[in-house]
Design a protein around this motif. Structure first.
Motif, mmCIF file in Angstrom:
data_model
loop_
_atom_site.group_PDB
_atom_site.id
_atom_site.type_symbol
_atom_site.label_atom_id
_atom_site.label_comp_id
_atom_site.label_asym_id
_atom_site.label_seq_id
_atom_site.Cartn_x
_atom_site.Cartn_y
_atom_site.Cartn_z
ATOM 1 N N PRO A 41 -22.834 0.145 17.811
ATOM 2 C CA PRO A 41 -23.298 -0.403 16.526
ATOM 3 C C PRO A 41 -22.791 -1.816 16.271
ATOM 4 C CG PRO A 41 -22.626 1.883 16.267
ATOM 5 C CD PRO A 41 -22.213 1.471 17.649
ATOM 6 N N LEU B 115 -25.847 -5.332 10.720
ATOM 7 C CA LEU B 115 -26.907 -4.590 11.389
ATOM 8 C C LEU B 115 -28.264 -5.030 10.857
ATOM 9 C CD1 LEU B 115 -25.302 -1.042 11.339
ATOM 10 C CD2 LEU B 115 -25.844 -2.360 13.396
ATOM 11 N N ASP C 168 -31.588 -0.315 10.824
ATOM 12 C CA ASP C 168 -30.614 0.217 11.779
ATOM 13 C C ASP C 168 -29.612 1.067 11.005
ATOM 14 O OD1 ASP C 168 -28.475 0.627 13.601
ATOM 15 O OD2 ASP C 168 -29.002 -1.208 14.685
ATOM 16 N N GLY D 91 -26.901 2.458 12.038
ATOM 17 C CA GLY D 91 -25.514 2.323 12.455
ATOM 18 C C GLY D 91 -24.998 3.433 13.347
#
Length: 353
Positions: free
Chosen positions: A25, A157, A161, A163
């Motif tokens: 991530p 991010l 997204d 994560g």
């Protein structure tokens, strides 16, 4: 900011494949705010690094301050690394480390290679080696701690997204596994204290099979003797049949994965497969438990080995993991898959036969 003005960024994670997967991530956040993103890995993590979305290149260095069997310090190896780092023309670098590690050896080399800005979590006084000495939050999961550092450096991010851990789409493994459904049991670990003993793993495979699960046993080339013993006549033995991308494909097709605290647990999480985590308390679960997927932790968190970071179990009989009953394993698999578990008749150490 136009893409041409975005920095060329290096992310450093020199440990194992599992540690690199947990950095995923943070790497995606860096890639979303960089024109070029490279990952500097140790040899055990390079294959995982090549599977991470957002990575443009993977550099490899066997760091003398990392790993179970670190190499000697040599001028030649260090010089080659410095030449590659200098050639990369990186503007910025993030050094990712676990809570008990120091980023300063890597930071020194990055500075000597001319990288303009370096950031890391660091408990020790860094002098001029770090431009940003970040403080990680107590008991922070490794994936979140890495993402915290990226965010503190201005990397976020991208929209949409979530994560979680992620890898590039793995190859189909149906020709290896046969038809679904199946449950994977991965008996090995780089650190023996974090895995079942072979006999205990074999009894679990027999119990899973007796409860109606089709079981696939996985392992690396060096683990073929182990996987053959554990699979016996109850499971499909894929020991030595998969590299890391193919293992990801096998795990992606599984209903659940039974595995210790080792790289394949995080690979299973990266492909979205639930994990029954056989978690030895030699390291804290709040930092290394499977991240972002349904999971069940099994093992005695208060065992005498807790927080010792022992590589080999210091307690006779490996009770923190070998003491897990097969009824517990079957119940955990049932909870994650919805498949009812036949607990059978308990025998010594809870094995159901």
């Amino acid at each position: 900011m136009t893409p041409s003005r975005l920095p060329r960024t290096l992310v450093v994670r020199l440990d194992s494949a599992g540690d690199v997967l947990l950095a995923g991530p943070a790497v995606r956040a860096v890639a979303a705010g960089s024109s070029y993103t490279a990952l500097l890995c140790g040899p055990q993590g390079a294959a995982a690094g090549r599977m991470l979305p957002g990575v443009d290149d993977v550099l490899t260095f066997d760091a003398p301050w990392v790993g179970l069997e670190p190499p000697p310090v040599t001028r030649a190896d260090t010089r080659r690394l410095m030449e590659r780092l200098t050639a990369g023309r990186f503007d910025r670098a993030l050094v990712l480390v676990s809570y008990h590690q120091s980023p300063l050896p890597a930071a020194l080399l990055l500075k000597l290679a001319g990288i303009g800005r370096t950031a890391a979590d660091c408990e020790d006084y860094p002098g001029a080696l770090l431009d940003h000495r970040h403080r990680r939050r107590p008991h922070r999961h490794e994936a979140l701690a890495a993402l915290d550092l990226a965010r503190a450096e201005g990397f976020s991010l991208p929209p949409g997204d979530d994560g979680r851990l992620r890898v590039l789409p793995p190859p189909s493994a149906g020709h290896l596994t046969g038809p679904e459904p199946y449950v994977v049991l991965h008996p090995g670990a780089a650190v023996p204290a974090r895995a079942w003993t072979p006999g205990r793993a074999a009894r679990a495979v027999a119990a899973l099979s007796a409860a109606g699960h089709r079981v696939v046993v996985t392992g690396g080339r060096a683990e073929r003797e182990l996987t053959a013993r554990v699979a016996a006549r109850h499971a499909l033995d894929l020991g030595g049949a998969t590299d890391l991308p193919r293992l990801a494909g096998v795990l992606a097709g599984a209903r659940a994965v039974v595995v210790g605290n080792t790289g394949p647990a995080h690979l299973a999480a990266a492909v979205g497969t639930p994990v029954v985590s056989l978690f030895a308390p030699v390291v804290p679960a709040d930092r290394w438990a499977p991240y972002g997927v349904p999971h069940v932790l099994l093992g005695d968190p208060h065992a005498a080995c807790a927080q010792t970071r022992a590589r080999h179990c210091p307690v006779p009989g490996h009770p923190c993991l070998d003491g897990i009953g097969d009824g517990e394993v079957l119940a955990a698999v049932a909870a994650l898959t919805g498949h009812p578990a036949d607990r059978g008749e308990p025998t010594e150490r809870g094995a159901a036969v």
